[in-house]
Scaffold this active site. Structure first.
Site, mmCIF file in Angstrom:
data_model
loop_
_atom_site.group_PDB
_atom_site.id
_atom_site.type_symbol
_atom_site.label_atom_id
_atom_site.label_comp_id
_atom_site.label_asym_id
_atom_site.label_seq_id
_atom_site.Cartn_x
_atom_site.Cartn_y
_atom_site.Cartn_z
ATOM 1 N N HIS A 101 -18.422 37.738 74.445
ATOM 2 C CA HIS A 101 -18.783 36.332 74.699
ATOM 3 C C HIS A 101 -19.907 36.207 75.729
ATOM 4 O O HIS A 101 -20.527 35.153 75.817
ATOM 5 C CB HIS A 101 -17.559 35.551 75.182
ATOM 6 C CG HIS A 101 -16.534 35.373 74.101
ATOM 7 N ND1 HIS A 101 -16.303 34.177 73.479
ATOM 8 C CD2 HIS A 101 -15.692 36.260 73.503
ATOM 9 C CE1 HIS A 101 -15.367 34.321 72.550
ATOM 10 N NE2 HIS A 101 -14.973 35.581 72.560
ATOM 11 N N ASP A 153 -26.244 32.841 80.749
ATOM 12 C CA ASP A 153 -24.964 32.453 80.142
ATOM 13 C C ASP A 153 -24.943 32.980 78.710
ATOM 14 O O ASP A 153 -25.944 32.854 77.994
ATOM 15 C CB ASP A 153 -24.841 30.919 80.133
ATOM 16 C CG ASP A 153 -23.399 30.447 80.266
ATOM 17 O OD1 ASP A 153 -22.497 31.184 79.826
ATOM 18 O OD2 ASP A 153 -23.186 29.342 80.800
#
Ligand code: ADP
Ligand code: F6P
Length: 466
Positions: A162, A370
């Site tokens: 992720h 991110d």
């Protein structure tokens, strides 16, 4: 022992233990991108979720949640300190996020990482039916695919990261880099958020392990491991439906009233994490006030920063710095009953989050790095009125899909101030045409599409998520 044909293995279970206002113990969905992504697709499927319940000591037996069977993995206080807070969140997390904070290396943490990964692999082996699909998630568990393959060669094993996968120059710092790469390569399919990450991984497999590798395939012994990008998403329809609820619309209006009916509300919603660029954003806003470009009465900022990894030193330091800066800005520019920054260090339920999204004219999502950033996607899905401007960091995975956002380099303070002003002063037509385009994308690229494409690639022909 219940066994399933689909097993998700993630460090954290989708529930957190909390204390209700009446003092009773209750479980609620835990914050964070991984849970937001996986919870909707497992909902009502005969699936098992293997994970940690958040405490120490014996693993509690938990009831099924929304049809998902929860298989808890116990962690001792040492495991939490050395595996979760140590190797996962003080070594790997900063290293994988461009080393925006210095990664810390301790040999003892590596031993804990191995030990805990083995426990998760054993739990997954118990929870999986013969020939089941096991889908391992994220950087806490990169050794699990290899360990699980050794225990259960009958399984189809997927791994999805992720967070970003770093460029070779950074990854090469890692003391146990070869073992880590081999652990991931125990999977049949390795998924990343962006194709650049798959490219970095292939280069490292070739450089460190001398394996033949392209950006799509890596040969390991007599197997071929496939790799690729599968950008994670959200349950778009669920967020749209939530945002349309009358109680959410009313709550959004109420929030604006409580904020003093300003002309513009700038919102940010993050975990309290140094990768999220919170300090840079506060600085940009305070300079805009100091320069006279915005007035506090007209343009307020709401910063939600949900507590996260609070025992890790770098997170404690960040929280202190953010709170000091909020205090400074409010002390300097606020008035009685009229703060410049409304700072909320607490978790919220989905209704409140949706109302915040609907109340905000500008959503500032400006992480320094991110993997994806689901908050950006939630904001877009919630703007069923096609209003609202998304200011988005180029360094968030979401930027690859949201080219119509007001994109910004969050390291460039002047650029950040200019982009915030650009979004604040944009015409309603410009704002809504950008928002419409992003919403159109999100409707077809939702969480179901992500899970279906990943699971179809893992098990061609079968589509457990569809
Ligand atoms: P990360 O994976 O780093 O936590 P993401 O932006 O991808 O970042 O995901 C964050 C998730 O956590 C989102 O689904 C968001 O709605 C949720 N979240 C963020 N802040 C809060 C909060 N204060 N209360 C509850 N959930 C939150
Ligand atoms: O991918 C980012 C991540 O580590 C997820 O695994 C998780 O959803 C989120 O951050 C929250 O982190 P934690 O589980 O450490 O609270």
């Amino acid at each position: 022992m219940r066994q399933s044909s689909l097993v998700v293995v993630a460090n954290r279970l989708p529930v957190d233990d909390t204390v209700a206002p009446d003092g009773a113990f209750e479980w609620r969905r835990s914050p964070g991108g991984l849970v937001s992504a996986l919870h909707p697709i497992l909902h009502d499927k005969p699936a098992t979720w293997v994970g940690w319940a958040g405490g120490t000591g014996d693993a509690p037996t938990l009831p099924d949640v929304d049809g998902i069977h929860l298989h808890t993995v116990p962690l001792s206080a040492d495991d939490v300190r050395e595996h979760y807070e140590g190797f996962a969140n003080a070594t790997l997390w900063p290293l994988y996020h461009d080393a925006v904070e210095q990664p810390v290396y301790h040999r003892r943490w590596w031993e804990a990482y191995q030990r805990v990964n083995r426990r998760f692999a054993e739990a997954a082996a118990q929870a999986a039916e013969p020939d089941a699909v096991v889908w391992v998630q994220d950087y806490h568990l990169q050794l699990v695919p290899g360990m699980l393959r050794a225990l259960r060669p009958d399984l189809r094993i997927g791994f999805f990261l992720h967070v970003p996968f770093p460029p070779p120059e950074l990854f090469m710092q890692l003391p146990r880099r070869a073992e880590l790469l081999l652990g991931i390569l125990g999977a049949d399919l390795v998924g990343f958020q962006r194709s650049q990450a798959a490219h970095n991984f292939a280069q490292l497999a070739n450089r460190v392990l001398k394996l033949p590798a392209t950006d799509r395939r890596i040969a390991v012994d007599d197997r071929v491991v496939r790799i690729g990008a599968f950008p994670v998403s959200i349950d778009t329809a669920e967020m749209e439906a939530l945002a349309r609820r009358p109680e959410v619309v009313q709550r959004a209006q109420r929030l604006r009233r409580d904020l003093g009916d300003p002309q513009k509300v700038i919102l940010s919603v993050d975990r309290m994490d140094y990768t999220k660029g919170i300090e840079q954003r506060l600085k940009a806003y305070s300079e805009l006030i100091a320069d006279g470009h915005v007035k506090v009465r007209d343009t307020v900022m709401v910063q939600v920063a949900v507590p996260s990894r609070e025992r890790v030193e770098q997170y404690q330091i960040l929280r202190d710095r953010v709170e000091r800066e909020v205090g400074r800005i409010n002390g300097e520019f606020g008035r009685v009953g009229e703060p410049a920054v409304h700072y909320l260090n607490q978790p919220f339920d989905r209704v409140e989050l949706a109302a915040l999204y609907r109340a905000a004219d500008i959503m500032a999502v400006t992480p320094l790095r991110d993997g994806m950033n689901l908050v950006a996607k939630e904001y877009v899905a919630a703007r069923v009125d096609d209003a609202g401007a998304l200011v988005l960091s180029e360094f968030a995975g979401a930027a690859a899909e949201f080219q119509q956002a007001y994109l910004v380099n969050p390291h460039d303070l002047d650029g950040l101030k200019l982009t915030l002003m650009h979004a604040l002063e944009a015409s309603p037509q410009d704002v809504s045409s950008r928002m419409r385009a992003m919403r159109g994308h999100l409707r077809t690229h939702d969480i179901q599409a992500w899970a279906t494409s990943y699971l179809n690639a893992l098990v061609p022909g079968a589509s457990p998520a569809a």
